[in-house]
Design a protein around this motif. Sequence first.
Motif, PDB file in Angstrom:
ATOM      1  N   ILE A  23      69.534  52.241  29.802  1.00  0.00           N
ATOM      2  CA  ILE A  23      68.289  51.463  29.934  1.00  0.00           C
ATOM      3  C   ILE A  23      67.073  52.372  29.808  1.00  0.00           C
ATOM      4  N   ASN A  24      67.114  53.529  30.461  1.00  0.00           N
ATOM      5  CA  ASN A  24      65.986  54.472  30.391  1.00  0.00           C
ATOM      6  C   ASN A  24      65.772  54.967  28.971  1.00  0.00           C
ATOM      7  N   ALA A  25      66.869  55.184  28.244  1.00  0.00           N
ATOM      8  CA  ALA A  25      66.750  55.633  26.853  1.00  0.00           C
ATOM      9  C   ALA A  25      66.150  54.540  25.981  1.00  0.00           C
ATOM     10  N   ILE A  26      66.619  53.306  26.168  1.00  0.00           N
ATOM     11  CA  ILE A  26      66.110  52.180  25.377  1.00  0.00           C
ATOM     12  C   ILE A  26      64.609  52.022  25.559  1.00  0.00           C
ATOM     13  N   LYS A  27      64.138  52.249  26.766  1.00  0.00           N
ATOM     14  CA  LYS A  27      62.718  52.059  27.068  1.00  0.00           C
ATOM     15  C   LYS A  27      61.811  53.094  26.410  1.00  0.00           C
ATOM     16  N   GLN A  28      62.391  54.210  25.936  1.00  0.00           N
ATOM     17  CA  GLN A  28      61.562  55.234  25.302  1.00  0.00           C
ATOM     18  C   GLN A  28      61.708  55.265  23.783  1.00  0.00           C
ATOM     19  N   LEU A  29      62.393  54.270  23.228  1.00  0.00           N
ATOM     20  CA  LEU A  29      62.627  54.252  21.791  1.00  0.00           C
ATOM     21  C   LEU A  29      61.428  53.710  21.024  1.00  0.00           C
ATOM     22  N   ASP A  30      61.206  54.302  19.859  1.00  0.00           N
ATOM     23  CA  ASP A  30      60.212  53.772  18.919  1.00  0.00           C
ATOM     24  C   ASP A  30      60.851  52.795  17.944  1.00  0.00           C
ATOM     25  N   VAL A  31      62.116  53.074  17.626  1.00  0.00           N
ATOM     26  CA  VAL A  31      62.847  52.250  16.660  1.00  0.00           C
ATOM     27  C   VAL A  31      64.263  52.018  17.174  1.00  0.00           C
ATOM     28  N   ILE A  32      64.773  50.814  16.985  1.00  0.00           N
ATOM     29  CA  ILE A  32      66.165  50.517  17.292  1.00  0.00           C
ATOM     30  C   ILE A  32      66.879  50.118  16.013  1.00  0.00           C
ATOM     31  N   ILE A  33      68.001  50.790  15.756  1.00  0.00           N
ATOM     32  CA  ILE A  33      68.876  50.408  14.651  1.00  0.00           C
ATOM     33  C   ILE A  33      69.869  49.389  15.186  1.00  0.00           C
ATOM     34  N   ALA A  34      69.845  48.199  14.627  1.00  0.00           N
ATOM     35  CA  ALA A  34      70.743  47.130  15.053  1.00  0.00           C
ATOM     36  C   ALA A  34      71.792  46.922  13.966  1.00  0.00           C
ATOM     37  N   PRO A  35      73.014  47.378  14.185  1.00  0.00           N
ATOM     38  CA  PRO A  35      74.050  47.202  13.158  1.00  0.00           C
ATOM     39  C   PRO A  35      74.505  45.761  13.064  1.00  0.00           C
ATOM     40  N   LYS A  36      74.812  45.330  11.850  1.00  0.00           N
ATOM     41  CA  LYS A  36      75.320  43.978  11.625  1.00  0.00           C
ATOM     42  C   LYS A  36      76.294  44.011  10.465  1.00  0.00           C
ATOM     43  N   GLU A  58      60.140  48.886  17.152  1.00  0.00           N
ATOM     44  CA  GLU A  58      60.513  48.363  15.830  1.00  0.00           C
ATOM     45  C   GLU A  58      62.020  48.147  15.766  1.00  0.00           C
ATOM     46  N   ILE A  59      62.434  47.007  15.236  1.00  0.00           N
ATOM     47  CA  ILE A  59      63.851  46.704  15.064  1.00  0.00           C
ATOM     48  C   ILE A  59      64.206  46.813  13.582  1.00  0.00           C
ATOM     49  N   VAL A  60      65.187  47.640  13.279  1.00  0.00           N
ATOM     50  CA  VAL A  60      65.649  47.821  11.901  1.00  0.00           C
ATOM     51  C   VAL A  60      67.107  47.386  11.827  1.00  0.00           C
ATOM     52  N   TYR A  61      67.382  46.346  11.062  1.00  0.00           N
ATOM     53  CA  TYR A  61      68.767  45.901  10.870  1.00  0.00           C
ATOM     54  C   TYR A  61      69.387  46.698   9.718  1.00  0.00           C
TER      55      TYR A  61
END
Length: 231
Positions: A23-36, A58-61
């Motif tokens: 959770i702490n790591a997620i809160k400091q992210l600038d970008v999240i890679i969401a695999p699909k 930012e969410i990047v799929y």
Amino acid sequence: MAGKLFGIGVGPGDPELLTVKAINAIKQLDVIIAPKTEKKDGSVALNIASQYIKPETEIVYQVFPMTVGFAEDDTAWQSNKQEILELLQAGKNVGFLTLGDPMFYSTYIYVFRLLQHEAVEIETIPGIPAFCAIGSATNTPIVEGDSILSIIPANMPEDRVRSALKTCDNAVLMKVYKNSDAVIDMLAEEGLAKQAVLASRCGLDDEVIIRDISGEKGRKLNYLSTILTRR
């Protein structure tokens, strides 16, 4: 200054089962890679973590072909690698979300291998695997005493699955959705069916727990289905 890549295990489905570190790591992210996958919209891992994600993140799929490795055609993988590298080189902290644990039957393993020799910092944060959550949710001991636990990907050739079942004390069968009827038959043959418990989408709102797996023959199982059993 280059950003940092985080491989983050979001656990089996319940958002409360993410670790504090995740959770702490997620809160400091600038970008999240969401695999699909190519066949489905959205990302289960992203949905699980959504309440911890900052609105400005930012969410990047990225689509990752569901193949064994990527030796034959790694075009998509190389393209995804390059996109992640560019984000990191722009100074952004990037998180790659994965169900369960990042180093357990995960797409992240392949991403890690592609990037581990690049000049980037990588931190991998463990998560709770589905079979551990299923054991707790059903009060089913996974392994105890001097018993041996076998973790079996049930989509292997049937002779390999059968061989593994013959020698196991306790077993976790992953990826049972493709050939569930054959798996149920093999468990019955080895005397492992009556003690088995099947869970689909453990920890999610539509979780299903089945204790009589024989009744599931002929039914299509969800992709996120796992069987625990013991002698």
